[in-house]
Design a protein around this motif. Structure first.
Motif, PDB file in Angstrom:
ATOM      1  N   PRO A 122      14.582  10.785  -1.673  1.00 59.31           N
ATOM      2  CA  PRO A 122      15.198   9.457  -1.763  1.00 59.31           C
ATOM      3  C   PRO A 122      14.796   8.726  -3.045  1.00 59.31           C
ATOM      4  CG  PRO A 122      13.334   9.403  -0.280  1.00 59.31           C
ATOM      5  CD  PRO A 122      13.504  10.844  -0.691  1.00 59.31           C
ATOM      6  N   PHE A 123      15.643   7.779  -3.417  1.00 57.53           N
ATOM      7  CA  PHE A 123      15.343   6.893  -4.538  1.00 57.53           C
ATOM      8  C   PHE A 123      14.670   5.637  -3.988  1.00 57.53           C
ATOM      9  CE2 PHE A 123      16.279   3.393  -7.422  1.00 57.53           C
ATOM     10  CZ  PHE A 123      15.856   3.933  -8.620  1.00 57.53           C
ATOM     11  N   HIS A 124      13.588   5.245  -4.615  1.00 54.24           N
ATOM     12  CA  HIS A 124      12.856   4.038  -4.218  1.00 54.24           C
ATOM     13  C   HIS A 124      13.021   3.006  -5.333  1.00 54.24           C
ATOM     14  CE1 HIS A 124      10.918   5.986  -0.772  1.00 54.24           C
ATOM     15  NE2 HIS A 124      10.877   7.049  -1.553  1.00 54.24           N
ATOM     16  N   ASN A 133       8.908  12.364   3.419  1.00 51.12           N
ATOM     17  CA  ASN A 133       7.877  12.979   4.249  1.00 51.12           C
ATOM     18  C   ASN A 133       6.707  13.511   3.423  1.00 51.12           C
ATOM     19  OD1 ASN A 133       9.574  12.539   6.530  1.00 51.12           O
ATOM     20  ND2 ASN A 133      10.718  14.359   5.953  1.00 51.12           N
ATOM     21  N   THR A 134       6.386  12.795   2.356  1.00 53.27           N
ATOM     22  CA  THR A 134       5.277  13.160   1.473  1.00 53.27           C
ATOM     23  C   THR A 134       4.413  11.924   1.305  1.00 53.27           C
ATOM     24  OG1 THR A 134       6.750  14.676   0.289  1.00 53.27           O
ATOM     25  CG2 THR A 134       4.701  14.119  -0.797  1.00 53.27           C
ATOM     26  N   ASP A 135       3.107  12.106   1.279  1.00 52.85           N
ATOM     27  CA  ASP A 135       2.204  10.977   1.077  1.00 52.85           C
ATOM     28  C   ASP A 135       2.520  10.282  -0.238  1.00 52.85           C
ATOM     29  OD1 ASP A 135       0.870  11.504   3.448  1.00 52.85           O
ATOM     30  OD2 ASP A 135      -0.696  12.689   2.473  1.00 52.85           O
ATOM     31  N   ALA A 136       2.233   8.998  -0.301  1.00 49.36           N
ATOM     32  CA  ALA A 136       2.417   8.234  -1.530  1.00 49.36           C
ATOM     33  C   ALA A 136       1.472   8.776  -2.594  1.00 49.36           C
ATOM     34  CB  ALA A 136       2.151   6.753  -1.284  1.00 49.36           C
ATOM     35  N   PRO A 137       1.953   8.882  -3.837  1.00 47.13           N
ATOM     36  CA  PRO A 137       1.066   9.358  -4.905  1.00 47.13           C
ATOM     37  C   PRO A 137       0.037   8.290  -5.265  1.00 47.13           C
ATOM     38  CG  PRO A 137       3.186   8.705  -5.820  1.00 47.13           C
ATOM     39  CD  PRO A 137       3.302   8.598  -4.325  1.00 47.13           C
ATOM     40  N   ALA A 138      -0.970   8.682  -6.008  1.00 48.14           N
ATOM     41  CA  ALA A 138      -2.009   7.743  -6.435  1.00 48.14           C
ATOM     42  C   ALA A 138      -1.368   6.574  -7.177  1.00 48.14           C
ATOM     43  CB  ALA A 138      -3.018   8.450  -7.337  1.00 48.14           C
ATOM     44  N   GLY A 139      -1.802   5.371  -6.849  1.00 45.88           N
ATOM     45  CA  GLY A 139      -1.291   4.174  -7.498  1.00 45.88           C
ATOM     46  C   GLY A 139      -0.054   3.599  -6.832  1.00 45.88           C
ATOM     47  N   TYR A 140       0.393   4.212  -5.729  1.00 42.71           N
ATOM     48  CA  TYR A 140       1.582   3.759  -5.010  1.00 42.71           C
ATOM     49  C   TYR A 140       1.265   3.671  -3.526  1.00 42.71           C
ATOM     50  CZ  TYR A 140       4.084   4.881  -9.285  1.00 42.71           C
ATOM     51  OH  TYR A 140       4.515   4.913 -10.588  1.00 42.71           O
ATOM     52  N   MET A 141       2.113   2.943  -2.809  1.00 47.93           N
ATOM     53  CA  MET A 141       1.959   2.837  -1.361  1.00 47.93           C
ATOM     54  C   MET A 141       3.332   2.600  -0.745  1.00 47.93           C
ATOM     55  SD  MET A 141       0.279  -0.929  -1.170  1.00 47.93           S
ATOM     56  CE  MET A 141       1.183  -1.912  -0.009  1.00 47.93           C
ATOM     57  N   PHE A 142       3.472   2.916   0.530  1.00 50.24           N
ATOM     58  CA  PHE A 142       4.706   2.646   1.248  1.00 50.24           C
ATOM     59  C   PHE A 142       4.599   1.281   1.911  1.00 50.24           C
ATOM     60  CE2 PHE A 142       4.831   7.309   1.105  1.00 50.24           C
ATOM     61  CZ  PHE A 142       6.124   7.486   0.634  1.00 50.24           C
ATOM     62  N   ASP A 143       5.675   0.481   1.825  1.00 52.21           N
ATOM     63  CA  ASP A 143       5.676  -0.809   2.508  1.00 52.21           C
ATOM     64  C   ASP A 143       6.094  -0.616   3.964  1.00 52.21           C
ATOM     65  OD1 ASP A 143       8.461  -0.572   2.551  1.00 52.21           O
ATOM     66  OD2 ASP A 143       8.788  -2.079   0.997  1.00 52.21           O
ATOM     67  N   ASN A 144       6.222  -1.706   4.697  1.00 51.41           N
ATOM     68  CA  ASN A 144       6.548  -1.633   6.128  1.00 51.41           C
ATOM     69  C   ASN A 144       7.906  -1.003   6.403  1.00 51.41           C
ATOM     70  OD1 ASN A 144       4.121  -2.820   6.757  1.00 51.41           O
ATOM     71  ND2 ASN A 144       4.943  -4.880   6.847  1.00 51.41           N
ATOM     72  N   GLU A 145       8.827  -1.055   5.433  1.00 54.22           N
ATOM     73  CA  GLU A 145      10.157  -0.460   5.612  1.00 54.22           C
ATOM     74  C   GLU A 145      10.212   0.993   5.146  1.00 54.22           C
ATOM     75  OE1 GLU A 145      10.069  -3.693   3.877  1.00 54.22           O
ATOM     76  OE2 GLU A 145      10.123  -4.520   5.894  1.00 54.22           O
ATOM     77  N   GLY A 146       9.096   1.513   4.646  1.00 47.44           N
ATOM     78  CA  GLY A 146       9.063   2.899   4.187  1.00 47.44           C
ATOM     79  C   GLY A 146       9.463   3.078   2.740  1.00 47.44           C
ATOM     80  N   SER A 147       9.583   1.970   2.001  1.00 49.32           N
ATOM     81  CA  SER A 147       9.904   2.065   0.570  1.00 49.32           C
ATOM     82  C   SER A 147       8.620   2.213  -0.229  1.00 49.32           C
ATOM     83  CB  SER A 147      10.650   0.817   0.111  1.00 49.32           C
ATOM     84  OG  SER A 147      11.920   0.751   0.714  1.00 49.32           O
ATOM     85  N   LEU A 148       8.691   3.071  -1.221  1.00 49.06           N
ATOM     86  CA  LEU A 148       7.537   3.297  -2.093  1.00 49.06           C
ATOM     87  C   LEU A 148       7.436   2.157  -3.093  1.00 49.06           C
ATOM     88  CD1 LEU A 148       5.366   5.475  -2.674  1.00 49.06           C
ATOM     89  CD2 LEU A 148       6.931   6.412  -4.383  1.00 49.06           C
ATOM     90  N   LYS A 149       6.252   1.618  -3.244  1.00 47.88           N
ATOM     91  CA  LYS A 149       5.992   0.511  -4.170  1.00 47.88           C
ATOM     92  C   LYS A 149       4.740   0.830  -4.969  1.00 47.88           C
ATOM     93  CE  LYS A 149       9.185  -2.073  -2.289  1.00 47.88           C
ATOM     94  NZ  LYS A 149      10.469  -2.161  -2.900  1.00 47.88           N
ATOM     95  N   MET A 150       4.656   0.242  -6.172  1.00 44.23           N
ATOM     96  CA  MET A 150       3.451   0.395  -6.974  1.00 44.23           C
ATOM     97  C   MET A 150       2.354  -0.425  -6.293  1.00 44.23           C
ATOM     98  SD  MET A 150       2.821  -0.249 -11.048  1.00 44.23           S
ATOM     99  CE  MET A 150       4.121   0.859 -11.524  1.00 44.23           C
ATOM    100  N   ALA A 151       1.199   0.194  -6.086  1.00 48.46           N
ATOM    101  CA  ALA A 151       0.080  -0.494  -5.439  1.00 48.46           C
ATOM    102  C   ALA A 151      -0.537  -1.484  -6.414  1.00 48.46           C
ATOM    103  CB  ALA A 151      -0.958   0.525  -4.970  1.00 48.46           C
ATOM    104  N   LEU A 152      -0.960  -2.598  -5.881  1.00 47.50           N
ATOM    105  CA  LEU A 152      -1.650  -3.577  -6.715  1.00 47.50           C
ATOM    106  C   LEU A 152      -3.081  -3.104  -6.946  1.00 47.50           C
ATOM    107  CD1 LEU A 152      -0.425  -6.835  -4.973  1.00 47.50           C
ATOM    108  CD2 LEU A 152       0.405  -5.829  -7.100  1.00 47.50           C
ATOM    109  N   PRO A 153      -3.602  -3.335  -8.147  1.00 43.93           N
ATOM    110  CA  PRO A 153      -4.974  -2.902  -8.398  1.00 43.93           C
ATOM    111  C   PRO A 153      -5.957  -3.659  -7.507  1.00 43.93           C
ATOM    112  CG  PRO A 153      -4.137  -4.202 -10.237  1.00 43.93           C
ATOM    113  CD  PRO A 153      -2.998  -3.997  -9.273  1.00 43.93           C
ATOM    114  N   ASN A 154      -6.984  -2.972  -7.074  1.00 42.54           N
ATOM    115  CA  ASN A 154      -8.017  -3.595  -6.253  1.00 42.54           C
ATOM    116  C   ASN A 154      -8.947  -4.379  -7.171  1.00 42.54           C
ATOM    117  OD1 ASN A 154      -9.869  -4.335  -4.379  1.00 42.54           O
ATOM    118  ND2 ASN A 154     -10.472  -2.278  -3.793  1.00 42.54           N
ATOM    119  N   ILE A 155      -8.874  -5.693  -7.097  1.00 42.26           N
ATOM    120  CA  ILE A 155      -9.676  -6.513  -7.989  1.00 42.26           C
ATOM    121  C   ILE A 155     -10.854  -7.175  -7.276  1.00 42.26           C
ATOM    122  CG2 ILE A 155      -7.814  -6.943  -9.620  1.00 42.26           C
ATOM    123  CD1 ILE A 155      -7.355  -9.645  -8.221  1.00 42.26           C
ATOM    124  N   LEU A 156     -11.013  -6.874  -6.018  1.00 43.25           N
ATOM    125  CA  LEU A 156     -12.122  -7.471  -5.280  1.00 43.25           C
ATOM    126  C   LEU A 156     -13.329  -6.597  -5.306  1.00 43.25           C
ATOM    127  CD1 LEU A 156     -10.206  -8.902  -2.217  1.00 43.25           C
ATOM    128  CD2 LEU A 156     -10.909 -10.082  -4.275  1.00 43.25           C
TER     129      LEU A 156
END
Length: 156
Positions: A122-124, A133-156
């Motif tokens: 699929p296109f995200h 059906n593949t885990d999100a790559p490093a630096g990305y995450m799936f949102d609640n709707e299953g769309s792949l998004k760029m993960a925000l950097p952990n700044i804490l």
């Protein structure tokens, strides 16, 4: 006098943060580049100046690999690359593997094939193609709707 070990740890942490920031900037620049390439390709297509690989205007329909084989090859390429890709760099990677998409606008043909095989690749929006059906790559995450998004950097 500063403890050399503590200073080295602080420098290491500062450099890791700098590398993380630069990686994020690089990913954003890559996305902008890919979007520009797709815009140019679409504009050429709609302006009627799309060219085939030899530089001649492509007018006739040609045989292409099946959408299933293209989707399978795209899935393999994406997993090897380890990050989502837009259609222009994905097409280039497929060509390197010997999968040649032909037509008046090969990028449009490729995106149509993958749209028809969206259950496989699929296109995200905002990030590109990534296998289903593949885990999100490093630096990305799936949102609640299953769309792949760029993960925000952990700044804490």
């Amino acid at each position: 006098m500063t403890d050399p070990y503590a200073a080295a740890l602080a420098q290491k942490d500062a450099l890791a943060a700098k590398i993380n920031k630069l990686n994020q900037q690089l990913k954003i620049a890559q996305l902008d580049y890919e979007r520009a390439a797709e815009f140019i390709s679409s504009w050429e297509h709609f302006a009627g100046i799309a060219k085939d690989k030899e530089g001649d205007t492509a007018d006739s329909a040609v045989a292409n690999p099946s959408k299933e084989s293209v989707a399978d090859a795209a899935k393999e390429v994406l997993i090897e690359k380890g990050e989502p890709m837009y259609r222009a760099p994905l097409n280039a990677a497929l060509e390197e593997k010997g999968i040649i998409i032909r037509g008046k606008d090969p990028l449009v043909v490729l995106s149509t094939m993958l749209w028809r095989m969206k259950d496989v690749v699929p296109f995200h929006k905002g990030v590109g193609y990534w296998p289903a059906n593949t885990d999100a790559p490093a630096g990305y995450m799936f949102d609640n709707e299953g769309s792949l998004k760029m993960a925000l950097p952990n700044i804490l």
